[in-house]
Design a protein around this motif. Sequence first.
Motif, PDB file in Angstrom:
ATOM      1  N   LEU A  98      80.775  33.965  65.484  1.00 51.46           N
ATOM      2  CA  LEU A  98      79.697  34.130  64.513  1.00 51.46           C
ATOM      3  C   LEU A  98      79.032  35.470  64.774  1.00 51.46           C
ATOM      4  O   LEU A  98      79.027  35.966  65.909  1.00 51.46           O
ATOM      5  CB  LEU A  98      78.650  33.011  64.644  1.00 51.46           C
ATOM      6  CG  LEU A  98      78.981  31.628  64.105  1.00 51.46           C
ATOM      7  CD1 LEU A  98      77.867  30.656  64.476  1.00 51.46           C
ATOM      8  CD2 LEU A  98      79.176  31.662  62.601  1.00 51.46           C
ATOM      9  N   ARG A  99      78.434  36.030  63.716  1.00 48.20           N
ATOM     10  CA  ARG A  99      77.667  37.257  63.862  1.00 48.20           C
ATOM     11  C   ARG A  99      76.272  37.022  63.326  1.00 48.20           C
ATOM     12  O   ARG A  99      76.102  36.716  62.139  1.00 48.20           O
ATOM     13  CB  ARG A  99      78.329  38.397  63.102  1.00 48.20           C
ATOM     14  CG  ARG A  99      77.677  39.751  63.371  1.00 48.20           C
ATOM     15  CD  ARG A  99      78.181  40.803  62.426  1.00 48.20           C
ATOM     16  NE  ARG A  99      77.818  42.153  62.836  1.00 48.20           N
ATOM     17  CZ  ARG A  99      77.578  43.149  61.984  1.00 48.20           C
ATOM     18  NH1 ARG A  99      77.672  42.941  60.689  1.00 48.20           N
ATOM     19  NH2 ARG A  99      77.277  44.343  62.439  1.00 48.20           N
ATOM     20  N   LEU A 100      75.294  37.156  64.198  1.00 49.96           N
ATOM     21  CA  LEU A 100      73.892  37.021  63.803  1.00 49.96           C
ATOM     22  C   LEU A 100      73.320  38.387  63.461  1.00 49.96           C
ATOM     23  O   LEU A 100      73.660  39.390  64.094  1.00 49.96           O
ATOM     24  CB  LEU A 100      73.075  36.385  64.919  1.00 49.96           C
ATOM     25  CG  LEU A 100      73.545  35.037  65.455  1.00 49.96           C
ATOM     26  CD1 LEU A 100      72.562  34.529  66.507  1.00 49.96           C
ATOM     27  CD2 LEU A 100      73.726  34.036  64.355  1.00 49.96           C
ATOM     28  N   SER A 101      72.442  38.403  62.474  1.00 48.94           N
ATOM     29  CA  SER A 101      71.725  39.617  62.097  1.00 48.94           C
ATOM     30  C   SER A 101      70.228  39.332  62.114  1.00 48.94           C
ATOM     31  O   SER A 101      69.806  38.203  61.852  1.00 48.94           O
ATOM     32  CB  SER A 101      72.130  40.079  60.696  1.00 48.94           C
ATOM     33  OG  SER A 101      73.501  40.370  60.621  1.00 48.94           O
ATOM     34  N   CYS A 102      69.457  40.343  62.394  1.00 46.03           N
ATOM     35  CA  CYS A 102      67.999  40.225  62.371  1.00 46.03           C
ATOM     36  C   CYS A 102      67.444  41.497  61.753  1.00 46.03           C
ATOM     37  O   CYS A 102      67.549  42.582  62.348  1.00 46.03           O
ATOM     38  CB  CYS A 102      67.455  40.025  63.767  1.00 46.03           C
ATOM     39  SG  CYS A 102      65.644  40.130  63.878  1.00 46.03           S
ATOM     40  N   ALA A 103      66.858  41.346  60.572  1.00 48.45           N
ATOM     41  CA  ALA A 103      66.276  42.480  59.874  1.00 48.45           C
ATOM     42  C   ALA A 103      64.769  42.480  60.065  1.00 48.45           C
ATOM     43  O   ALA A 103      64.102  41.477  59.799  1.00 48.45           O
ATOM     44  CB  ALA A 103      66.620  42.414  58.405  1.00 48.45           C
ATOM     45  N   ALA A 104      64.249  43.605  60.513  1.00 49.72           N
ATOM     46  CA  ALA A 104      62.811  43.745  60.730  1.00 49.72           C
ATOM     47  C   ALA A 104      62.175  44.495  59.573  1.00 49.72           C
ATOM     48  O   ALA A 104      62.775  45.396  58.995  1.00 49.72           O
ATOM     49  CB  ALA A 104      62.547  44.495  62.033  1.00 49.72           C
ATOM     50  N   SER A 105      60.950  44.115  59.268  1.00 46.56           N
ATOM     51  CA  SER A 105      60.174  44.815  58.243  1.00 46.56           C
ATOM     52  C   SER A 105      58.725  44.886  58.693  1.00 46.56           C
ATOM     53  O   SER A 105      58.292  44.147  59.570  1.00 46.56           O
ATOM     54  CB  SER A 105      60.283  44.101  56.894  1.00 46.56           C
ATOM     55  OG  SER A 105      59.772  42.785  56.995  1.00 46.56           O
ATOM     56  N   GLY A 106      57.976  45.788  58.102  1.00 43.82           N
ATOM     57  CA  GLY A 106      56.569  45.932  58.433  1.00 43.82           C
ATOM     58  C   GLY A 106      56.281  47.047  59.417  1.00 43.82           C
ATOM     59  O   GLY A 106      55.154  47.530  59.484  1.00 43.82           O
ATOM     60  N   ARG A 107      57.241  47.425  60.242  1.00 44.38           N
ATOM     61  CA  ARG A 107      57.162  48.585  61.127  1.00 44.38           C
ATOM     62  C   ARG A 107      58.570  48.888  61.614  1.00 44.38           C
ATOM     63  O   ARG A 107      59.454  48.020  61.545  1.00 44.38           O
ATOM     64  CB  ARG A 107      56.210  48.385  62.302  1.00 44.38           C
ATOM     65  CG  ARG A 107      56.603  47.288  63.257  1.00 44.38           C
ATOM     66  CD  ARG A 107      55.931  47.437  64.615  1.00 44.38           C
ATOM     67  NE  ARG A 107      56.606  48.404  65.466  1.00 44.38           N
ATOM     68  CZ  ARG A 107      56.239  48.686  66.702  1.00 44.38           C
ATOM     69  NH1 ARG A 107      55.168  48.106  67.225  1.00 44.38           N
ATOM     70  NH2 ARG A 107      56.907  49.566  67.428  1.00 44.38           N
ATOM     71  N   THR A 108      58.757  50.080  62.125  1.00 45.40           N
ATOM     72  CA  THR A 108      60.057  50.447  62.651  1.00 45.40           C
ATOM     73  C   THR A 108      60.124  50.156  64.146  1.00 45.40           C
ATOM     74  O   THR A 108      59.131  50.316  64.869  1.00 45.40           O
ATOM     75  CB  THR A 108      60.361  51.930  62.372  1.00 45.40           C
ATOM     76  OG1 THR A 108      61.657  52.238  62.895  1.00 45.40           O
ATOM     77  CG2 THR A 108      59.336  52.825  63.047  1.00 45.40           C
TER      78      THR A 108
END
Length: 124
Positions: free
Chosen positions: A18-28
């Motif tokens: 499996l490949r998990l992804s985590c996208a962040a938003s609100g700041r870099t």
Amino acid sequence: QVQLVESGGGLVQAGGSLRLSCAASGRTFSSNTMGWFRQAPGKEREFVATISWNAYPYYADSVKGRFTISRDNAKNTVYLQMNSLKPEDTAIYFCAAAGTTRWATSRAADFDYWGQGTQVTVSS
């Protein structure tokens, strides 16, 4: 408001991937540590893998050689490629991002932001 959104969890047979992804938003987070922790039923949250601001990875012994963490700073995203999965990898996987820490660390206390988690279930 900072948000971390995980995706990619699911049900897989032992030995699968499996490949998990985590996208962040609100700041870099390009200058900060990001990582993955997991929590199995009845157990405490544990460190899985983290990656420093300059892409240096750090793995728990239980996943070393099977999991690979990576990041794409342009997308403000961290990934966890999980191969040769075992039933004992079954857990909720949480993405984490540090507000100030830059180096790879296994301490949950070094992370300021957390995702809601994504379930990974490995059947035998």
